[in-house]
Write a protein that holds these residues in place. Structure first.
Motif, mmCIF file in Angstrom:
data_model
loop_
_atom_site.group_PDB
_atom_site.id
_atom_site.type_symbol
_atom_site.label_atom_id
_atom_site.label_comp_id
_atom_site.label_asym_id
_atom_site.label_seq_id
_atom_site.Cartn_x
_atom_site.Cartn_y
_atom_site.Cartn_z
ATOM 1 N N ASP A 81 1.716 5.041 1.631
ATOM 2 C CA ASP A 81 1.832 5.453 3.035
ATOM 3 C C ASP A 81 0.523 5.989 3.604
ATOM 4 O OD1 ASP A 81 4.460 4.720 3.177
ATOM 5 O OD2 ASP A 81 5.213 6.698 2.569
ATOM 6 N N ASP A 82 -0.300 6.606 2.770
ATOM 7 C CA ASP A 82 -1.521 7.221 3.285
ATOM 8 C C ASP A 82 -2.758 6.333 3.106
ATOM 9 O OD1 ASP A 82 -1.519 7.371 0.564
ATOM 10 O OD2 ASP A 82 -2.393 9.375 0.465
ATOM 11 N N GLU A 83 -2.567 5.038 2.915
ATOM 12 C CA GLU A 83 -3.688 4.125 2.693
ATOM 13 C C GLU A 83 -3.770 3.094 3.810
ATOM 14 O OE1 GLU A 83 -3.901 3.822 -2.148
ATOM 15 O OE2 GLU A 83 -2.723 2.349 -1.077
ATOM 16 N N ASP A 84 -4.977 2.563 3.986
ATOM 17 C CA ASP A 84 -5.196 1.429 4.878
ATOM 18 C C ASP A 84 -5.767 0.300 4.045
ATOM 19 O OD1 ASP A 84 -4.377 2.725 7.185
ATOM 20 O OD2 ASP A 84 -6.374 3.578 7.510
ATOM 21 N N LYS A 126 0.841 -1.193 0.000
ATOM 22 C CA LYS A 126 0.000 0.000 0.000
ATOM 23 C C LYS A 126 0.872 1.236 0.000
ATOM 24 C CE LYS A 126 -0.409 0.386 4.965
ATOM 25 N NZ LYS A 126 -0.061 1.767 5.187
ATOM 26 N N PHE A 150 -7.847 -3.339 4.067
ATOM 27 C CA PHE A 150 -8.695 -4.270 4.799
ATOM 28 C C PHE A 150 -8.860 -5.512 3.937
ATOM 29 C CE2 PHE A 150 -9.910 -0.043 6.164
ATOM 30 C CZ PHE A 150 -9.831 -0.166 7.541
#
Length: 105
Positions: free
Chosen positions: A82-85, A80, A87
């Motif tokens: 750096d600014d993503e999550d 991913k 799931f």
């Protein structure tokens, strides 16, 4: 007399055909099994060649398209920015380990 000599030749011929046709290492049965094995191996060669061509096309695509590299990194390796999550959702049922209470026994 003529009939008995003809019968001898017929019996010897039948026995020879049976021995050569079914019990020899070059028999009709072994020839049939070998033909089936050849067909199976040819099918396997075709599958392997198809897989090779598919993989070769993917490698070419990865060499020329940086978006393809990003797609594979995200889908397969869950990478991913750096600014993503991320799931990860799964349809599998969660199996909880069964705990046994040893003091109850």
């Amino acid at each position: 007399m003529y009939r008995s000599s003809w019968l001898k030749y017929a019996v010897v011929t039948v026995v020879a055909v049976l021995l050569i046709g079914f019990f020899d290492e070059n028999s009709v049965w072994n020839h049939f099994k070998n033909q089936q094995r050849i067909e199976e191996l040819n099918d396997e060669i075709k599958r392997q060649n198809d897989q090779y061509n598919h993989d070769k096309m993917q490698i070419r695509k990865l060499d020329s398209d940086p978006k393809a590299i990003e797609k594979i990194a995200r889908e397969r390796y869950f990478m991913k920015a750096d600014d993503e999550d991320i799931f990860v959702l799964s349809d599998d049922e969660a199996t909880l380990p069964k705990t046994t209470d040893e003091t109850v026994e």
